[in-house]
Design an enzyme around this catalytic site. Structure first.
Site, PDB file in Angstrom:
ATOM      1  N   TYR A  32       0.822  -1.219   0.000  1.00 13.48           N
ATOM      2  CA  TYR A  32       0.000   0.000   0.000  1.00 13.48           C
ATOM      3  C   TYR A  32       0.857   1.272   0.000  1.00 13.48           C
ATOM      4  O   TYR A  32       0.361   2.360  -0.254  1.00 13.48           O
ATOM      5  CB  TYR A  32      -0.944   0.027   1.214  1.00 13.48           C
ATOM      6  CG  TYR A  32      -2.056  -0.991   1.143  1.00 13.48           C
ATOM      7  CD1 TYR A  32      -2.127  -1.908   0.091  1.00 13.48           C
ATOM      8  CD2 TYR A  32      -3.036  -1.060   2.110  1.00 13.48           C
ATOM      9  CE1 TYR A  32      -3.125  -2.855   0.017  1.00 13.48           C
ATOM     10  CE2 TYR A  32      -4.049  -2.004   2.043  1.00 13.48           C
ATOM     11  CZ  TYR A  32      -4.079  -2.907   0.993  1.00 13.48           C
ATOM     12  OH  TYR A  32      -5.075  -3.842   0.935  1.00 13.48           O
ATOM     13  N   LYS A  56       3.610 -15.200   2.345  1.00 11.77           N
ATOM     14  CA  LYS A  56       3.539 -15.951   1.081  1.00 11.77           C
ATOM     15  C   LYS A  56       4.992 -16.258   0.693  1.00 11.77           C
ATOM     16  O   LYS A  56       5.479 -15.902  -0.392  1.00 11.77           O
ATOM     17  CB  LYS A  56       2.803 -15.100   0.029  1.00 11.77           C
ATOM     18  CG  LYS A  56       2.477 -15.810  -1.259  1.00 11.77           C
ATOM     19  CD  LYS A  56       1.431 -16.888  -1.118  1.00 11.77           C
ATOM     20  CE  LYS A  56       1.228 -17.610  -2.438  1.00 11.77           C
ATOM     21  NZ  LYS A  56       0.483 -18.872  -2.298  1.00 11.77           N
ATOM     22  N   ASP A  58      -2.691 -18.250   1.698  1.00  6.51           N
ATOM     23  CA  ASP A  58      -3.824 -18.985   1.115  1.00  6.51           C
ATOM     24  C   ASP A  58      -4.328 -20.042   2.093  1.00  6.51           C
ATOM     25  O   ASP A  58      -5.542 -20.228   2.269  1.00  6.51           O
ATOM     26  CB  ASP A  58      -3.457 -19.595  -0.250  1.00  6.51           C
ATOM     27  CG  ASP A  58      -2.034 -20.128  -0.313  1.00  6.51           C
ATOM     28  OD1 ASP A  58      -1.270 -19.911   0.641  1.00  6.51           O
ATOM     29  OD2 ASP A  58      -1.681 -20.763  -1.322  1.00  6.51           O
ATOM     30  N   ASP A  89      -5.394  -6.886   5.535  1.00  6.36           N
ATOM     31  CA  ASP A  89      -6.608  -6.207   5.077  1.00  6.36           C
ATOM     32  C   ASP A  89      -7.660  -7.247   4.703  1.00  6.36           C
ATOM     33  O   ASP A  89      -8.831  -7.167   5.093  1.00  6.36           O
ATOM     34  CB  ASP A  89      -6.238  -5.331   3.860  1.00  6.36           C
ATOM     35  CG  ASP A  89      -7.328  -4.328   3.526  1.00  6.36           C
ATOM     36  OD1 ASP A  89      -8.375  -4.338   4.194  1.00  6.36           O
ATOM     37  OD2 ASP A  89      -7.128  -3.539   2.585  1.00  6.36           O
ATOM     38  N   ASP A 112     -11.156  -8.866   7.204  1.00  7.30           N
ATOM     39  CA  ASP A 112     -12.554  -8.844   6.761  1.00  7.30           C
ATOM     40  C   ASP A 112     -13.128 -10.254   6.803  1.00  7.30           C
ATOM     41  O   ASP A 112     -14.277 -10.462   7.188  1.00  7.30           O
ATOM     42  CB  ASP A 112     -12.671  -8.279   5.329  1.00  7.30           C
ATOM     43  CG  ASP A 112     -12.918  -6.773   5.355  1.00  7.30           C
ATOM     44  OD1 ASP A 112     -12.550  -6.137   6.357  1.00  7.30           O
ATOM     45  OD2 ASP A 112     -13.483  -6.236   4.378  1.00  7.30           O
TER      46      ASP A 112
END
Ligand code: NAD
Length: 363
Positions: A141, A191, A223, A247, A251
């Site tokens: 970001y 990852k 994942d 992020d 959620d």
């Protein structure tokens, strides 16, 4: 205690839930003998409309001078034009960067009376009590370079995912310290099978773990973590991860509780306030909910639980924080619901009525 709290209502339902938080803090101040000086400043779309800038200098300064900051939400269809030079989200990113808030803490603990509000089977939700610590001021970001260019006659867009060891180390340390006060387990999510920045992340977290021999560490690929959050959510304690992964996973984790409206968050950094505590930013995890904005029916619980986190982390007022959390618990146990968490046939309370019930239960 005399504390200065900057309120950033923002857009959509932001002002509605921040009003509720302010009413709760006034009640806390009165019942526990404190003085909270609260002042509102514009951010996001509201600030663009007023000044052309999603984070006016005056707002940032007011946050820097405060002991803690409470935010509603920013954004909405009015400012959604992707080609616009200024966007509400820039206000939030600028605020996190400007206050050096490198870690976002999101506790997820489904309320026992709301297990049926989650799409997961109730037995999967048993023992779920996890805390996601998301890195907040680095990663993709903020990484440079970011640009568009034409390659072989077509447009290409580039973002950069970059982390330094020190950025990883400070958020990892916070995760281990928090785990020490909880169930003593950290899950680091990356990852590392594909991304170089994740390999540095894993290496650094593993080094930091040596400083905390009593805390168990597991590594998960993002994942797999997305899957395990749904298949074994009760096995996690503290989950620490990079900005982008956090992020998305936060959620997903919020769904475990049934409604985003219930979930608080705290963003902490290096800056300390006049009490020697972190000058944090506290906000519900939900957005500005344009679909219900202005109707007065938003669930204020996420924002009110954010004030409890503020009382605990930035003001060191543990009893007051526990009292606010107990009020939420009591109101939900008594069956009071806003529309987002009401079951068919239950008559929901509006934001003001719910806030009044919560304040009544504050003891
Ligand atoms: P959202 O969280 O605003 O809403 C998602 C759904 O949840 C909607 O149906 C909404 O009505 C419901 N909901 C959210 N909070 C609720 C509450 N307190 N009570 C009852 N129902 C609630 O997400 P979105 O619709 O994807 O985004 C809307 C806007 O908010 C966008 O502009 C987005 O960029 C912005 N946003 C801001 C933040 C932030 O300020 N931190 C975070 C996420 C999204």
């Amino acid at each position: 205690m005399k504390a200065m709290i900057t309120l950033l209502p923002g857009d959509g339902i932001g002002p509605e839930v921040v009003d509720a938080a302010q009413a709760m803090l006034e009640a806390v101040a009165e019942r526990f003998g404190h003085t909270f000086k609260m002042e509102a400043h514009p951010i996001g779309g509201a600030a663009i409309d007023l000044t052309g800038n999603p984070l006016p200098e005056e707002t940032l300064n007011a946050c820097r001078e405060a002991d803690a900051v409470i935010l509603g939400a920013v954004g909405g269809p009015k400012w959604d034009d992707p080609t616009a030079a200024v966007r509400p989200e820039q206000g939030l990113l600028g605020l996190r960067k400007g206050l050096g808030l490198f870690a976002n803490l999101r506790p997820v603990q489904p309320h026992p009376t709301l297990l049926n509000a989650s799409p997961l089977r109730p037995e999967r939700l048993e023992n779920v009590n996890l805390l996601v610590v998301r890195e907040l001021t680095g990663g993709i970001y903020f990484g440079e370079p970011r640009f568009r260019r034409t390659v072989n006659g077509e447009e290409q867009a580039v973002d950069t995912m970059a982390y330094t060891e020190s950025e990883v180390r400070r958020v990892a340390r916070l995760a281990f310290q928090l785990a020490g006060k909880r169930q003593g387990k950290v899950t680091s999510v990356d990852k590392a099978n594909v991304l170089e920045s994740s390999r540095l992340w894993r290496q650094t977290v593993t080094q930091v773990a040596e400083e905390y021999p009593d805390i168990a560490l597991e590594h998960l690929l993002v994942d797999a973590a997305a899957m395990h959050l749904l298949t074994r959510p009760g096995t996690f304690d503290v989950m620490v991860t990079a900005n982008l992964f956090g992020d998305i996973l936060t959620d997903e984790a919020s769904v475990l509780t049934g409604s985003m409206g219930n979930l608080p968050s705290a963003s902490l950094g290096e800056g300390t306030n006049r009490f020697g505590k972190p000058r944090g930013l506290y906000e519900p995890i939900h957005g500005s909910a344009p679909d219900i904005a202005g109707k007065g029916i938003a669930n204020p619980i996420g924002t009110i639980l954010s004030t409890a986190m503020m009382l605990r982390h930035s003001l060191g007022l543990d009893d007051e924080a526990t009292a606010v959390e107990a009020a939420v618990d009591a109101v939900l146990n008594a069956g009071h619901r806003t529309a987002d968490i009401a079951r068919p046939g239950e008559s929901p309370l509006n934001t003001r009525e719910m806030t009044e019930k919560l304040i009544e239960r504050l003891s």
